[in-house]
Design a protein around this motif. Structure first.
Motif, PDB file in Angstrom:
ATOM      1  N   VAL A  81       8.290  65.371 -13.492  1.00 15.34           N
ATOM      2  CA  VAL A  81       8.914  64.565 -14.642  1.00 15.34           C
ATOM      3  C   VAL A  81       8.681  65.539 -15.941  1.00 15.34           C
ATOM      4  O   VAL A  81       7.789  66.038 -16.224  1.00 15.34           O
ATOM      5  N   GLY A  82       9.965  65.493 -16.376  1.00 14.91           N
ATOM      6  CA  GLY A  82       9.895  66.314 -17.824  1.00 14.91           C
ATOM      7  C   GLY A  82       9.238  65.738 -18.921  1.00 14.91           C
ATOM      8  O   GLY A  82       9.266  64.399 -18.822  1.00 14.91           O
ATOM      9  N   SER A 109      14.830  62.487 -20.744  1.00 14.79           N
ATOM     10  CA  SER A 109      14.112  63.189 -20.010  1.00 14.79           C
ATOM     11  C   SER A 109      14.701  63.499 -18.385  1.00 14.79           C
ATOM     12  O   SER A 109      15.874  63.190 -18.210  1.00 14.79           O
ATOM     13  N   VAL A 110      14.159  64.649 -18.019  1.00 15.92           N
ATOM     14  CA  VAL A 110      14.761  64.899 -16.650  1.00 15.92           C
ATOM     15  C   VAL A 110      13.545  64.982 -15.607  1.00 15.92           C
ATOM     16  O   VAL A 110      12.541  64.876 -15.700  1.00 15.92           O
ATOM     17  N   LEU A 111      14.176  64.437 -14.115  1.00 20.50           N
ATOM     18  CA  LEU A 111      13.658  64.260 -13.121  1.00 20.50           C
ATOM     19  C   LEU A 111      13.989  65.523 -12.098  1.00 20.50           C
ATOM     20  O   LEU A 111      15.149  65.516 -11.877  1.00 20.50           O
ATOM     21  N   VAL A 112      13.151  65.959 -11.351  1.00 19.60           N
ATOM     22  CA  VAL A 112      13.501  67.047 -10.307  1.00 19.60           C
ATOM     23  C   VAL A 112      12.729  66.810  -8.962  1.00 19.60           C
ATOM     24  O   VAL A 112      11.668  66.660  -8.941  1.00 19.60           O
ATOM     25  N   PRO A 171      11.033  74.182 -16.874  1.00 16.83           N
ATOM     26  CA  PRO A 171       9.459  73.798 -16.396  1.00 16.83           C
ATOM     27  C   PRO A 171       9.260  72.706 -15.360  1.00 16.83           C
ATOM     28  O   PRO A 171       8.529  72.837 -14.387  1.00 16.83           O
ATOM     29  N   THR A 172      10.287  71.873 -15.456  1.00 17.01           N
ATOM     30  CA  THR A 172       9.994  70.723 -14.590  1.00 17.01           C
ATOM     31  C   THR A 172      10.475  71.134 -13.242  1.00 17.01           C
ATOM     32  O   THR A 172       9.886  70.612 -12.247  1.00 17.01           O
ATOM     33  N   VAL A 191      17.820  64.679 -12.054  1.00 18.94           N
ATOM     34  CA  VAL A 191      18.423  63.374 -12.726  1.00 18.94           C
ATOM     35  C   VAL A 191      18.075  63.354 -14.061  1.00 18.94           C
ATOM     36  O   VAL A 191      16.964  63.546 -14.417  1.00 18.94           O
ATOM     37  N   LEU A 192      19.084  63.213 -14.756  1.00 16.84           N
ATOM     38  CA  LEU A 192      18.801  62.974 -16.161  1.00 16.84           C
ATOM     39  C   LEU A 192      19.036  61.677 -16.684  1.00 16.84           C
ATOM     40  O   LEU A 192      19.569  60.847 -15.933  1.00 16.84           O
TER      41      LEU A 192
END
Length: 516
Positions: A384-385, A316-319, A400-401, A358-359
């Motif tokens: 949160v992706g 997941s990816v966090l932005v 989209p995140t 953040v990956l």
């Protein structure tokens, strides 16, 4: 002159570095040697032997006078013609470590003796026969000139490299710049890894990342075809600088890596461990968001090599928008230091254009409570992706995140899976119809804001973010209720639409997301 001279290390000549020396095959094309119509009787790998010097002798006991690496020129006038004697001569010369034999055929041996050919082949000793008489002194001069020229080139190249890497050290060049310089000098990929065999930075030098970095830890551990030099200073070792196979270098490939490793070690002493810790994340995030990669396999190899596992994991990816390096570090620490999931969550992140990206790779889905604690620790709003299983899905989820994160307040945590409109806009990408929709609806507001230094677009963003509460929308706009309602009236008049209509709000929300 007797060959029975006692061996004494103090009388051994200094050896030039092998890399600067020509091989036997290199000196065969010397014009003086070509005049003798040379015939290679024993070649193959034997021709790769380095020629340190040329020695002329017809003595059968010449091996005792040699120091290794010589190319022997001989007419074999003093050699016995028996098979046993010829085998003994070939054996003694091979034991002395000579580069090869150039035998001038003539009165002593009109043809090369089969026993000598067989003995040289058995010992891997190059044997070249000359059918015509040539001046050995001319061959000696030509080969020695080539040896000295190679040594001079090696010295000049070492000086140039010393100045290059010293200059990088004095300028405080980062590790990736030093690694790039080493790869450029070698014309081959170069990788800097930690003691745990995680890649800090790599210069691929035109190769695909998955070809160079795929299963890197196993490849590094095996070491096949790799040239490795430790990065260490003052008794501490921090990693290894590794070059993949490539062409020879005049100064020696090992010399190039050693100079680069010294520059890296000095930089590490000066800058501390932080640069090595953050560099992989910065390079990866930049490659992902700037499109500087060749595809999913490329990114997967880089992530795996940097210590972020991707196979059989939840990705997941966090932005977080408006975040700095400290906030990024706080996010990662909160995710990876949680007691219950410490061993199962790996993360790397960096700041890109004002946003922390953040990956995350986890053995299982990251808990919502953990995400909220991370957002609170960093003091940011967190987009949160979706939780995915492939790198392709991970890359697709970043846009989209980022769109979602741009609209969040500090401490707020939202998932893309809960924002279908945001995902729709991302999937449509740069479709011209979506852009035309945004321009048609928002153009009056944009013109008004530009002409009056207004904030109507910002207020509209608060309205669509809080469609069920005008109070919350006013608070998000940082306006009093009376001023907020004045803005709403102006927006409604300019676009000619009712802001209480659900379809109108959805269309406006879509336009704002498309505009970014």
């Amino acid at each position: 002159m007797s060959a029975d001279r006692p061996e004494d290390d103090r009388t051994r000549t200094d050896r030039p570095d092998d890399i600067a020396l020509p091989r036997v095959r290199d000196v065969l094309d010397a014009a003086t040697l070509m005049r003798g119509d040379p015939q290679v009787l024993v070649g193959g790998r034997a021709l790769d032997a380095r020629v340190r010097w040329v020695h002329v002798s017809d003595s059968a006991e010449v091996a005792g006078l040699l120091d290794g690496g010589e190319l022997l020129l001989t007419t074999a006038a003093g050699w016995s013609g028996t098979d046993a004697a010829l085998r003994a001569v070939a054996g003694s010369l091979a034991d002395a470590g000579i580069a090869g034999i150039v035998l001038e055929l003539g009165a002593r041996f009109p043809v090369a003796p089969p026993a000598l050919v067989a003995a040289c082949r058995a010992r891997g000793l190059a044997l070249i026969a000359l059918d015509r008489v040539v001046k050995f002194v001319a061959i000696t001069e030509a080969v020695h000139r080539r040896i000295i020229s190679g040594q001079l080139e090696a010295l000049q190249e070492r000086q140039r490299l010393h100045e290059l890497f010293t200059g990088l050290t004095l300028r405080g060049a980062p590790a990736d710049t030093v690694v790039h310089a080493a790869a450029q000098a070698l014309g081959a990929p170069v990788v800097l890894e930690t003691l745990g065999r995680e890649v800090v930075t790599a210069e691929l030098w035109g190769e695909a990342a998955n070809e160079v970095l795929g299963d890197w830890a196993a490849r590094s551990r095996a070491g096949d075809g790799l040239l490795a030099v430790p990065v260490e200073a003052r008794g501490a070792r921090w990693g290894t600088l590794i070059a993949l196979p490539g062409d020879e270098h005049p100064a020696g490939r090992t010399t190039v890596l050693e100079l680069a490793a010294t520059a890296l070690a000095l930089a590490r002493l000066a800058d501390g461990p932080d640069e090595w810790a953050t560099l992989p994340a910065h390079e990866l995030i930049d490659a992902v968001l700037s499109g500087r990669h060749t595809g999913d396999d490329d990114i997967a190899a880089r992530l795996q090599a940097a210590g972020l596992p991707v196979r059989g994991r939840v990705l997941s990816v966090l932005v977080a928008e408006r975040a700095d390096g400290a906030a990024t570090d706080a996010l990662i620490a909160a995710l990876t230091d949680d007691g219950a999931q410490r061993a199962s969550v790996r993360a790397l992140g960096a700041v890109h254009e004002g946003a922390a990206v953040v990956l995350v790779s986890a053995a299982a889905a990251v808990r919502s409570a953990m995400l909220r604690r991370a957002a609170d620790a960093a003091g940011v709003g967190l987009g949160v992706g979706p939780e995915v299983s492939t790198v392709a899905q991970l890359l697709a989820s970043i846009r989209p995140t980022r769109l979602l994160a741009a609209r969040l307040r500090a401490g707020e945590v939202r998932r893309v899976d809960d924002r279908p409109l945001t995902r729709l806009v991302s999937e449509l990408g740069d479709d011209h119809r979506l852009q035309e929709h945004a321009e048609r609806l928002l153009a009056p507001l944009i013109r008004y804001d530009e002409q009056h230094q207004g904030d109507l677009v910002r207020v509209l963003g608060a309205v669509v973010a809080h469609p069920g509460s005008r109070t919350a929308a006013a608070s998000a706009s940082h306006l009093s209720r009376s001023v907020f309602y004045q803005r709403l009236a102006a927006i409604s008049d300019l676009i000619g639409a009712d802001l209480d209509d659900g379809e109108t709000l959805a269309a406006l929300h879509l336009a704002l997301l498309a505009r970014g």
